[in-house]
Write a protein that holds these residues in place. Sequence first.
Motif, PDB file in Angstrom:
ATOM      1  N   VAL A 115       0.851  -1.200   0.000  1.00 10.90           N
ATOM      2  CA  VAL A 115       0.000   0.000   0.000  1.00 10.90           C
ATOM      3  C   VAL A 115       0.885   1.247   0.000  1.00 10.90           C
ATOM      4  N   ARG A 116       1.900   1.251   0.863  1.00 13.87           N
ATOM      5  CA  ARG A 116       2.803   2.414   0.957  1.00 13.87           C
ATOM      6  C   ARG A 116       3.467   2.722  -0.376  1.00 13.87           C
ATOM      7  N   ARG A 117       3.793   1.681  -1.127  1.00 11.20           N
ATOM      8  CA  ARG A 117       4.591   1.846  -2.349  1.00 11.20           C
ATOM      9  C   ARG A 117       3.751   1.889  -3.614  1.00 11.20           C
ATOM     10  N   HIS A 118       2.425   1.838  -3.509  1.00 15.99           N
ATOM     11  CA  HIS A 118       1.646   1.611  -4.733  1.00 15.99           C
ATOM     12  C   HIS A 118       1.635   2.796  -5.695  1.00 15.99           C
ATOM     13  N   THR A 119       1.901   4.008  -5.208  1.00 19.36           N
ATOM     14  CA  THR A 119       1.824   5.174  -6.097  1.00 19.36           C
ATOM     15  C   THR A 119       3.157   5.468  -6.774  1.00 19.36           C
ATOM     16  N   VAL A 120       4.243   5.450  -6.024  1.00 22.38           N
ATOM     17  CA  VAL A 120       5.533   5.820  -6.625  1.00 22.38           C
ATOM     18  C   VAL A 120       6.557   4.688  -6.649  1.00 22.38           C
ATOM     19  N   GLY A 121       6.193   3.527  -6.145  1.00 23.90           N
ATOM     20  CA  GLY A 121       7.141   2.431  -6.129  1.00 23.90           C
ATOM     21  C   GLY A 121       8.212   2.644  -5.089  1.00 23.90           C
TER      22      GLY A 121
END
Length: 194
Positions: A115-121
């Motif tokens: 979830v933490r990484r889903h927008t910018v990887g």
Amino acid sequence: VEYQKHYYAGSRKELIAKVKEQVSEKRFKHILGVEQAALELARANDYELEKASVAALVHDYAKERSDSEFKALIVQTGLEQDLLNWNNFIWHGVVGAEIIKKELKITDEEILNAVRRHTVGAKEMTMLDQIVYVADYIEPGRDFPGVDQARQLAAESLRAAVEFETKHTLLYLMNNDKTIYPAAILTYNAYVAS
Ligand code: GDP
Ligand code: FE
Ligand code: FE
Ligand code: FE
């Protein structure tokens, strides 16, 4: 997918109902599309279906929370204070994970990281991170130039789809004079540049 491992203390149907309460009809459809895409990627890459389902269903759980709630959480939970200089695009994943932990009692760190990484990887992405990151980009409801190419790549190689998405998101942001979150550049350096 039947839930058995208790990443969430209820059935898939119950989790879906919880998510539906939190978001608009349009975003809810998007979330179900992301789950569908994530399950396909999980099958193709021999990844655990239950985990892919839970992570996809919660990835945008906090997307419609107010800026003031996110800001208060950044201060209270002692997250990196530089986050205060960003906005909903960045907060709904990075800070959203804390909301998911608290409200849905999901504690699996791999799910929370996805979830933490889903927008910018991120510089290093687990297979689950990559599944959610790519599924968010190619789910059946997405329609933008390049999405079909992204879908085709994803069917062949998850890693190739991560590369494509990272490169094209950065190109899009630059072409539109948008600020680039530093982690997005780390993702680019790790997955696109060579
Ligand atoms: P969504 O939550 O399903 O709409 O999708 P995402 O979480 O992937 O993205 C939310 C928004 O963040 C999109 O409009 C992206 O264009 C934007 N975005 C992604 N990376 C960056 C970045 O590095 N900087 C900025 N300013 N926006 C970004
Ligand atoms: Fe999102
Ligand atoms: Fe995305
Ligand atoms: Fe999304």
